[in-house]
Design an enzyme around this catalytic site. Structure first.
Site, PDB file in Angstrom:
ATOM      1  N   HIS A   1       2.130  -8.254   0.971  1.00 23.54           N
ATOM      2  CA  HIS A   1       2.446  -7.795   2.304  1.00 23.54           C
ATOM      3  C   HIS A   1       3.096  -9.193   3.117  1.00 23.54           C
ATOM      4  CE1 HIS A   1       1.466  -4.126   5.110  1.00 23.54           C
ATOM      5  NE2 HIS A   1       2.908  -4.720   5.151  1.00 23.54           N
TER       6      HIS A   1
ATOM      7  N   ASP B   1      -2.984   0.306  -0.020  1.00 23.57           N
ATOM      8  CA  ASP B   1      -4.272   0.310  -0.047  1.00 23.57           C
ATOM      9  C   ASP B   1      -4.904   1.001   1.385  1.00 23.57           C
ATOM     10  OD1 ASP B   1      -4.546  -1.546   1.987  1.00 23.57           O
ATOM     11  OD2 ASP B   1      -4.712  -3.486   0.901  1.00 23.57           O
TER      12      ASP B   1
ATOM     13  N   GLU C   1       2.287  -3.634  -2.069  1.00 26.10           N
ATOM     14  CA  GLU C   1       0.956  -3.968  -2.596  1.00 26.10           C
ATOM     15  C   GLU C   1       0.628  -2.958  -3.893  1.00 26.10           C
ATOM     16  OE1 GLU C   1      -0.718  -6.453  -2.319  1.00 26.10           O
ATOM     17  OE2 GLU C   1      -0.344  -7.305  -0.427  1.00 26.10           O
TER      18      GLU C   1
ATOM     19  N   ASP D   1       1.041  -0.497   3.522  1.00 26.28           N
ATOM     20  CA  ASP D   1       0.263  -0.979   2.386  1.00 26.28           C
ATOM     21  C   ASP D   1      -0.258   0.097   1.437  1.00 26.28           C
ATOM     22  OD1 ASP D   1      -1.761  -2.188   0.726  1.00 26.28           O
ATOM     23  OD2 ASP D   1      -1.612  -4.075   1.564  1.00 26.28           O
TER      24      ASP D   1
ATOM     25  N   ASP E   1      -2.769   0.337   6.804  1.00 20.84           N
ATOM     26  CA  ASP E   1      -3.289  -0.786   5.837  1.00 20.84           C
ATOM     27  C   ASP E   1      -4.869  -0.457   6.089  1.00 20.84           C
ATOM     28  OD1 ASP E   1      -3.951  -3.185   4.631  1.00 20.84           O
ATOM     29  OD2 ASP E   1      -1.989  -3.925   5.256  1.00 20.84           O
TER      30      ASP E   1
ATOM     31  N   HIS F   1      -6.297  -3.264   5.886  1.00 17.00           N
ATOM     32  CA  HIS F   1      -6.754  -4.663   6.449  1.00 17.00           C
ATOM     33  C   HIS F   1      -5.714  -4.710   7.605  1.00 17.00           C
ATOM     34  CE1 HIS F   1      -7.371  -4.468   1.962  1.00 17.00           C
ATOM     35  NE2 HIS F   1      -8.533  -5.358   2.384  1.00 17.00           N
TER      36      HIS F   1
ATOM     37  N   ASP G   1      -4.400  -8.111   8.177  1.00 19.02           N
ATOM     38  CA  ASP G   1      -3.487  -9.193   8.070  1.00 19.02           C
ATOM     39  C   ASP G   1      -2.872 -10.015   9.328  1.00 19.02           C
ATOM     40  OD1 ASP G   1      -3.607  -7.989   5.712  1.00 19.02           O
ATOM     41  OD2 ASP G   1      -1.766  -6.832   5.373  1.00 19.02           O
TER      42      ASP G   1
END
Length: 323
Positions: free
Chosen positions: A109, A249, A292, A247, A132, A134, A136
């Site tokens: 990412h 995830d 990702e 992302d 996401d 996260h 980031d």
């Protein structure tokens, strides 16, 4: 009826930017994600949706060496990541300038520094929906790992920049100086799906009043309401161009297991797809990232599942409907 896209020229064209890059983090294999997605038939799938598809092969970064790329402070591979993301920015910006929709397949990412910068070069008022687990948005000061895939939004929102690195490196050309002229206002950034944040990131989100919708809000309000709440914050009159950075995830590991930093309690298959469907319905999408996917981390069945979900998310963001 086909959805009219306000900012995409006719005939509607999607330009695939394959970025087999892993330099923003330490796990091997994420650079193979774009290859697997394309080999799974993504190009033909998008053509079946009525898109003209441009794809001239995956971008290669052999000319950028990491042999002499020692850390700067905690930052790992800073020169490599800076050079690659700058190159990606030019590619994405070129597609935006001719009215096509760039679809960037990562890769880690950190590439979003390049993709979003490229979008902003053509649409200075664009907003970003970041899906996401996260945030980031670590800075060089708050990061624990030093992995730059956890920092792209800090650079894009100007919370970090080359000046924050100038005191700790003797490089004549300071990494990320190309981003000093790029600025995404924090007020035009919205997160969906957050559930694994560092302490410093939580403080940044609060301090800058960034629109952040965690899985708590998804559970409380439902994904339909959350998407509208996110749009109300960053695009209240539904007129600004939208860059979607997704992302995988963000999805629960049971849905997309083959990714580098899975976190349980994520978005369901349908919640992830609804986000993509709804953003396409706005008619305002100008760029998409899918990041990702890491085919090296799980068994073949898990890899195939994750790649299939990735392709399905892209199709949903480019107009595929259930009916």
């Amino acid at each position: 009826m086909d959805q009219k896209l306000k900012f995409v020229a006719q005939p509607k064209t999607v330009s695939i930017v394959g970025c087999p890059f892993s330099g923003g983090q330490h796990r091997v294999g994420v650079d193979k994600g774009p290859i697997h997605l394309v080999n799974a038939g993504l190009i033909d799938q998008l053509k079946d949706l009525g898109w003209v598809v441009e794809f001239d092969g995956h971008h290669q970064f052999e000319d950028v060496s990491t042999e002499f790329d020692p850390p700067i402070g905690k930052l790992k591979n800073p020169r490599l990541v800076s050079k690659v993301t700058e190159a990606v920015s030019r590619v994405v910006g070129g597609h935006v300038s001719k009215g096509s929709l760039p679809l960037t397949l990562g890769g880690d990412h950190s590439l979003a520094m390049g993709t979003i910068a490229g979008t902003l070069s053509g649409y200075s008022d664009a907003c970003v929906i970041w899906v996401d687990a996260h945030a980031d948005i670590n800075t060089p000061e708050t990061t624990d790992s030093g992995n730059i895939h956890g920092m792209p939004l800090a650079f894009l929102t100007s919370l970090s920049g080359s000046t924050s690195l100038s005191g700790i490196t003797s490089d004549q050309s300071i990494p990320f100086s190309w981003l000093d002229s790029v600025h995404l206002p924090p007020s035009r950034l919205a997160y969906i799906g957050l559930r694994d944040l560092d302490r410093g990131e939580k403080a940044i989100l609060r301090e800058h009043n960034i629109a952040a919708f965690s899985m708590h809000e998804v559970d409380r309000f439902g994904i339909g309401k959350v998407v509208e709440m996110a749009l109300d914050r960053v695009n209240p009159d539904r007129s600004k161009p939208i860059h979607l950075s997704f992302d995988v995830d963000a999805l629960d590991p049971s849905v997309a297991p083959s990714t580098g930093t899975p976190v349980r309690g994520g978005l369901t298959f349908r919640e992830g797809h609804y986000i993509c469907e709804r953003l396409y319905e706005t008619g305002l999408l100008v760029a998409i990232d899918l990041m990702e996917v890491n085919p090296s981390l799980k068994e073949d069945a898990d890899v195939q599942q994750t790649v299939a979900v990735g392709c399905s998310l892209v199709r949903a963001a480019l107009g595929e409907t259930l009916l």
